[in-house]
Write a protein that holds these residues in place. Structure first.
Motif, mmCIF file in Angstrom:
data_model
loop_
_atom_site.group_PDB
_atom_site.id
_atom_site.type_symbol
_atom_site.label_atom_id
_atom_site.label_comp_id
_atom_site.label_asym_id
_atom_site.label_seq_id
_atom_site.Cartn_x
_atom_site.Cartn_y
_atom_site.Cartn_z
ATOM 1 N N ALA A 1 0.822 -1.218 0.000
ATOM 2 C CA ALA A 1 0.000 0.000 0.000
ATOM 3 C C ALA A 1 0.850 1.260 0.000
ATOM 4 O O ALA A 1 0.421 2.301 0.484
ATOM 5 N N GLY A 2 2.059 1.164 -0.545
ATOM 6 C CA GLY A 2 2.911 2.338 -0.669
ATOM 7 C C GLY A 2 2.669 3.037 -1.987
ATOM 8 O O GLY A 2 1.694 2.763 -2.694
ATOM 9 N N PRO A 3 3.559 3.957 -2.363
ATOM 10 C CA PRO A 3 3.384 4.702 -3.616
ATOM 11 C C PRO A 3 3.219 3.819 -4.840
ATOM 12 O O PRO A 3 2.370 4.086 -5.702
ATOM 13 N N ALA A 4 4.015 2.743 -4.952
ATOM 14 C CA ALA A 4 3.910 1.875 -6.131
ATOM 15 C C ALA A 4 2.535 1.226 -6.203
ATOM 16 O O ALA A 4 1.905 1.182 -7.260
ATOM 17 N N GLY A 5 2.063 0.704 -5.074
ATOM 18 C CA GLY A 5 0.763 0.046 -5.067
ATOM 19 C C GLY A 5 -0.376 0.986 -5.414
ATOM 20 O O GLY A 5 -1.271 0.651 -6.201
ATOM 21 N N VAL A 6 -0.349 2.185 -4.834
ATOM 22 C CA VAL A 6 -1.430 3.149 -5.067
ATOM 23 C C VAL A 6 -1.415 3.652 -6.508
ATOM 24 O O VAL A 6 -2.459 3.730 -7.173
ATOM 25 N N PRO B 1 -2.808 4.235 3.200
ATOM 26 C CA PRO B 1 -1.557 4.325 2.436
ATOM 27 C C PRO B 1 -0.839 5.660 2.657
ATOM 28 O O PRO B 1 -1.445 6.728 2.569
ATOM 29 N N TYR B 2 0.458 5.571 2.975
ATOM 30 C CA TYR B 2 1.240 6.772 3.264
ATOM 31 C C TYR B 2 2.628 6.646 2.665
ATOM 32 O O TYR B 2 3.044 5.578 2.206
ATOM 33 N N SER B 3 3.345 7.765 2.680
ATOM 34 C CA SER B 3 4.696 7.810 2.135
ATOM 35 C C SER B 3 5.722 7.766 3.258
ATOM 36 O O SER B 3 5.710 8.613 4.152
ATOM 37 N N ARG B 4 6.620 6.806 3.199
ATOM 38 C CA ARG B 4 7.691 6.743 4.210
ATOM 39 C C ARG B 4 8.604 7.969 4.120
ATOM 40 O O ARG B 4 9.180 8.393 5.121
ATOM 41 N N HIS C 1 -0.124 10.938 4.376
ATOM 42 C CA HIS C 1 -0.990 10.116 3.539
ATOM 43 C C HIS C 1 -0.753 10.409 2.057
ATOM 44 O O HIS C 1 -0.580 11.563 1.653
ATOM 45 N N LEU C 2 -0.784 9.370 1.253
ATOM 46 C CA LEU C 2 -0.548 9.525 -0.176
ATOM 47 C C LEU C 2 -1.688 10.251 -0.864
ATOM 48 O O LEU C 2 -1.476 10.988 -1.825
#
Length: 421
Positions: free
Chosen positions: A8-13, A38-41, A58-59
């Motif tokens: 659920a990170g940037p790639a997934g979203v 989903p959020y950005s580390r 949050h993304l």
């Protein structure tokens, strides 16, 4: 068509949004192993500094963003296996999810060094929102903090800790700071800069044990014993692909992909920090854990998952780092290639360093400190694989002529390509 996205990170979203744009009626499920939205580390340091609240990480910020796009999200569950024949993913809650197309975007996990006491209370990684909450409780102004690791991620964390006003000590096993991004001269300059800013830095040293006292006692290989209120482990990350061990999906350092981001199993794709993709500059497959690469790979994977042919143009091997106000950059094969030429220019008093690496008449890698105006030019020359011709000798004589070389050669190369097209 059912698309299952692990991560659920940037790639997934981004992959999910790409799929929805081109396949309005397909089913999309994102599986995330954290309870958070989903959020950005990469936003966590800004949270530690206090520039943003948790919602700022949050993304996507609309409360109904995923619902509007009909993207389902299952939170707090982790994949434990993939059955490529049955086309199912096993989850740690005991369920199995069927899929027609699968994207592996599980990212990375912190590497845990085998140190006695590493799991003691008060020792944390800085990788999740849960970690950030624990760190903020202990990293109050004046607190004694020891950070293990001074790589790229470690230096970003260090910046946030310094802003919080802690008494910071950094311990790095390598002989310099950011050893996987910078050569000896540049790494040494970054260390000197940090020490001048009040950060105590040990290089060529490692933590041997953490004793669970109050305060914590940390023993170093140098013989030093340090007290700490908080220890942060930033000793690197590795692709989160252990659950694929018994599957037919081929993995090397990461999940091996082709130019379409497809794995060795048709219909199964990978993107982001867990994916291993071809880098045209180095001529080999690499895991490049930076967010721009994750975004590019996710879009390519998403398009191919809905039957629209797309190819990854390449992997960007670039790191730009702000270390307590000192800007450094690393591109491509910064360590050089066998038989290649090299030039280096250093002005310690001005805080500037430039190292250029060549293969034939092409610039294939570079390190820089303080040359912020040339970052785009360096990237263009390296990634564009620009033939420098006579400008190679000019750069060997004076590496500061990067802009002139770019204008003379890169633009001419682009013009020739347009004429051929």
């Amino acid at each position: 068509m059912k698309h299952v996205i692990l991560g659920a990170g940037p790639a997934g979203v981004i992959a999910a949004e790409t799929i929805r744009k081109h396949a309005p009626h397909d089913e999309i499920l994102i599986v995330g192993d954290e309870p958070e939205l989903p959020y950005s580390r990469m936003a966590i340091p800004y949270l530690l500094i206090g520039d943003i609240g948790e919602e700022g990480t949050h993304l996507r910020h609309g409360s109904d963003h995923y619902e509007k796009l009909r993207i389902d999200i299952r939170r707090g569950v982790r994949a434990t296996g993939v059955d490529t024949k049955a086309r199912t993913v096993s989850l740690d809650d005991g369920t199995a999810v069927p899929f027609d197309r699968l994207l592996i975007a599980t990212g990375s996990r912190p590497a845990s060094p085998p140190i006695p006491g590493i799991h003691t209370a008060g020792v944390h990684t800085c990788w999740t929102l849960k970690d950030a909450r624990a760190i903020m409780q202990r990293a109050q102004k004046g607190a004694r903090v020891i950070q293990m690791g001074a790589g790229f991620i470690g230096c970003i964390i260090m910046e946030a800790l310094a802003v919080r006003g802690v008494q910071l000590t950094v311990v790095e096993m390598g002989d310099r700071m950011v050893p996987r991004m910078m050569g000896p001269t540049a790494g040494g300059m970054i260390k000197a800069w940090c020490e001048a800013k009040g950060v105590r830095v040990f290089t060529g040293a490692r933590v041997e044990a953490i004793e669970p006292h109050a305060p914590l006692r940390v023993r170093l290989s140098t013989g030093d014993h340090l007290e700490a209120d908080l220890v942060i482990s930033a000793t690197g990350v590795k692709p989160a692909i252990g659950f694929l061990e018994n599957s037919e999906i081929k993995c090397l350092q990461g999940v091996l992909t082709d130019e379409h981001m497809q794995t060795s199993v048709p219909g199964i794709y990978a993107a982001g920090d867990c994916a291993e993709a071809f880098d045209k500059v180095s001529g080999k497959t690499v895991v490049s854990a930076i967010q721009p690469n994750a975004a590019d790979q996710a879009r390519v994977a998403g398009l191919n998952m809905v039957g629209l042919k797309a190819e990854l143009k390449g992997v960007t091997q670039i790191n730009v780092l702000d270390t307590l106000g000192l800007i450094s950059a690393s591109f491509g094969n910064w360590q050089g290639v066998p038989g290649g030429d090299h030039v280096e220019l250093t002005d310690r008093d001005a805080g500037k360093h430039l190292s250029l690496q060549f293969a034939g008449d092409r610039l294939v890698g570079c390190n820089s400190i303080g040359w912020t105006e040339h970052v785009g030019v360096m990237r263009g020359l390296v990634e564009g694989q620009v033939s420098l011709g006579e400008w190679k000798d000019k750069l060997l004589a004076d590496p500061t002529l990067l802009m002139e070389a770019y204008l003379a050669r890169a633009q001419a190369q682009e013009a020739r390509a347009l004429v051929k097209a």
